[in-house]
Scaffold this motif. Structure first.
Motif, PDB file in Angstrom:
ATOM      1  N   GLY A  35       0.819  -1.277  -0.022  1.00 12.99           N
ATOM      2  CA  GLY A  35      -0.001   0.033   0.106  1.00 12.99           C
ATOM      3  C   GLY A  35       0.853   1.434   0.104  1.00 12.99           C
ATOM      4  O   GLY A  35       0.407   2.493   0.167  1.00 12.99           O
ATOM      5  N   HIS A  36       2.234   1.271  -0.024  1.00 16.79           N
ATOM      6  CA  HIS A  36       3.118   2.498  -0.158  1.00 16.79           C
ATOM      7  C   HIS A  36       3.670   2.359  -1.481  1.00 16.79           C
ATOM      8  O   HIS A  36       4.212   1.740  -2.100  1.00 16.79           O
ATOM      9  N   GLU A  37       3.648   3.743  -1.964  1.00 14.95           N
ATOM     10  CA  GLU A  37       4.286   4.042  -3.128  1.00 14.95           C
ATOM     11  C   GLU A  37       5.452   5.018  -2.828  1.00 14.95           C
ATOM     12  O   GLU A  37       5.341   6.131  -2.385  1.00 14.95           O
ATOM     13  N   PHE A  38       6.795   4.314  -2.878  1.00 18.13           N
ATOM     14  CA  PHE A  38       7.904   4.769  -2.289  1.00 18.13           C
ATOM     15  C   PHE A  38       8.601   5.832  -3.371  1.00 18.13           C
ATOM     16  O   PHE A  38       8.748   5.350  -4.703  1.00 18.13           O
ATOM     17  N   THR A  39       9.213   6.781  -3.087  1.00 22.20           N
ATOM     18  CA  THR A  39      10.040   7.625  -3.858  1.00 22.20           C
ATOM     19  C   THR A  39      11.322   6.832  -4.243  1.00 22.20           C
ATOM     20  O   THR A  39      11.701   5.952  -3.464  1.00 22.20           O
ATOM     21  N   GLY A  40      11.964   7.586  -5.320  1.00 22.92           N
ATOM     22  CA  GLY A  40      13.277   6.821  -5.584  1.00 22.92           C
ATOM     23  C   GLY A  40      13.877   7.867  -6.733  1.00 22.92           C
ATOM     24  O   GLY A  40      13.748   8.913  -6.769  1.00 22.92           O
ATOM     25  N   ILE A  41      14.782   7.302  -7.534  1.00 20.22           N
ATOM     26  CA  ILE A  41      15.385   8.012  -8.652  1.00 20.22           C
ATOM     27  C   ILE A  41      14.683   7.550  -9.880  1.00 20.22           C
ATOM     28  O   ILE A  41      14.662   6.538 -10.377  1.00 20.22           O
ATOM     29  N   THR A  42      14.030   8.610 -10.375  1.00 14.71           N
ATOM     30  CA  THR A  42      13.334   8.460 -11.453  1.00 14.71           C
ATOM     31  C   THR A  42      13.087   9.810 -11.975  1.00 14.71           C
ATOM     32  O   THR A  42      13.146  10.780 -11.612  1.00 14.71           O
ATOM     33  N   GLU A  43      12.425   9.645 -13.323  1.00 11.78           N
ATOM     34  CA  GLU A  43      12.240  10.914 -14.083  1.00 11.78           C
ATOM     35  C   GLU A  43      10.815  11.321 -13.836  1.00 11.78           C
ATOM     36  O   GLU A  43      10.386  12.354 -14.062  1.00 11.78           O
ATOM     37  N   LEU A  44       9.905  10.397 -13.122  1.00  7.18           N
ATOM     38  CA  LEU A  44       8.588  10.674 -12.738  1.00  7.18           C
ATOM     39  C   LEU A  44       8.618  11.620 -11.592  1.00  7.18           C
ATOM     40  O   LEU A  44       8.892  11.260 -10.482  1.00  7.18           O
ATOM     41  N   GLU A  45       8.340  13.049 -11.867  1.00  4.13           N
ATOM     42  CA  GLU A  45       8.313  14.044 -10.551  1.00  4.13           C
ATOM     43  C   GLU A  45       7.556  13.467  -9.324  1.00  4.13           C
ATOM     44  O   GLU A  45       8.216  13.357  -8.220  1.00  4.13           O
ATOM     45  N   GLU A  46       6.442  13.046  -9.468  1.00  6.35           N
ATOM     46  CA  GLU A  46       5.755  12.530  -8.640  1.00  6.35           C
ATOM     47  C   GLU A  46       6.347  11.422  -7.561  1.00  6.35           C
ATOM     48  O   GLU A  46       5.940  11.327  -6.592  1.00  6.35           O
ATOM     49  N   LEU A  47       7.198  10.566  -8.200  1.00  7.79           N
ATOM     50  CA  LEU A  47       7.927   9.477  -7.253  1.00  7.79           C
ATOM     51  C   LEU A  47       9.459   9.964  -7.270  1.00  7.79           C
ATOM     52  O   LEU A  47      10.251   8.931  -6.689  1.00  7.79           O
ATOM     53  N   SER A  48       9.964  11.139  -7.656  1.00  8.62           N
ATOM     54  CA  SER A  48      11.327  11.348  -7.294  1.00  8.62           C
ATOM     55  C   SER A  48      11.724  12.091  -5.898  1.00  8.62           C
ATOM     56  O   SER A  48      10.963  12.793  -5.559  1.00  8.62           O
ATOM     57  N   VAL A  49      12.526  11.268  -5.210  1.00  4.56           N
ATOM     58  CA  VAL A  49      13.017  11.601  -4.012  1.00  4.56           C
ATOM     59  C   VAL A  49      13.601  13.279  -4.208  1.00  4.56           C
ATOM     60  O   VAL A  49      13.304  13.957  -3.297  1.00  4.56           O
TER      61      VAL A  49
END
Length: 131
Positions: free
Chosen positions: A54-68
Motif C-alpha cells: 500500500g506504499h508508493e515510495f520515492t526513488g530515483i526516476t524521471e517521474l516527478e511525483e515519485l522522485s525523491v
C-alpha cells in the motif's frame, strides 16, 4: 538492517523497477545536500522506485511525483522550517502528509507546514507495521 529489498518484494502488491547506479545516487545526494540512510541506498540500488504493501515510495526516476529529489525540493520550498538532513520517501497524497527519512534511517511525518514528528526507527519497520 535486514534485507529491505526482500521485504518490499515479499508483498503480493509489489511493483518495482530496476535499481539505479551509485553514480545516480551520489548525484541525488549532492543535489539534496545530504546522505541517504543505508537501507534507502540499498533500496535505490536494487529497485529504484517501488510500490508495496500500500506504499508508493520515492526513488530515483524521471517521474516527478515519485522522485525523491523533486518531492524533497518541493517540500523544502513550501516549508522552510524543515531540517535539511531529511528527504521524502513517501507522499501520502492526503492532506499534504509526507513521510521522511534521515541519514540514521529514522522516519518522520509532516503535515503541510508542520515540523517533522518521529514515527518509526526504520523503513523496514514502517513497512511491516503498516499491515
Amino acid at each position: 538492517m535486514k534485507n529491505i529489498v526482500g521485504i518490499i518484494q515479499s508483498y503480493n502488491d509489489y511493483i518495482g523497477r530496476e535499481g539505479v547506479t551509485e553514480e545516480k545516487i551520489n548525484e541525488a545526494e549532492k543535489e539534496l545536500k545530504l546522505k541517504f540512510a543505508d537501507e534507502y541506498r540499498t533500496y535505490l540500488l536494487n529497485l529504484g522506485i517501488a510500490y508495496a504493501n500500500g506504499h508508493e515510495f520515492t526513488g530515483i526516476t524521471e517521474l516527478e511525483e515519485l522522485s525523491v529529489v523533486a518531492q524533497t525540493l518541493r517540500a523544502r520550498m513550501r516549508n522552510p522550517k524543515l531540517p535539511s538532513d531529511i528527504y521524502v520517501i513517501e507522499n501520502l497524497g492526503i492532506d499534504d502528509l509526507l513521510i521522511w527519512q534521515n541519514e540514521k534511517g529514522e522516519l518522520f511525518q509532516t503535515a503541510y507546514d508542520g515540523l517533522p514528528v518521529k514515527i518509526d526507527v526504520s523503513l523496514e519497520d514502517y513497512i511491516k507495521e503498516s499491515n
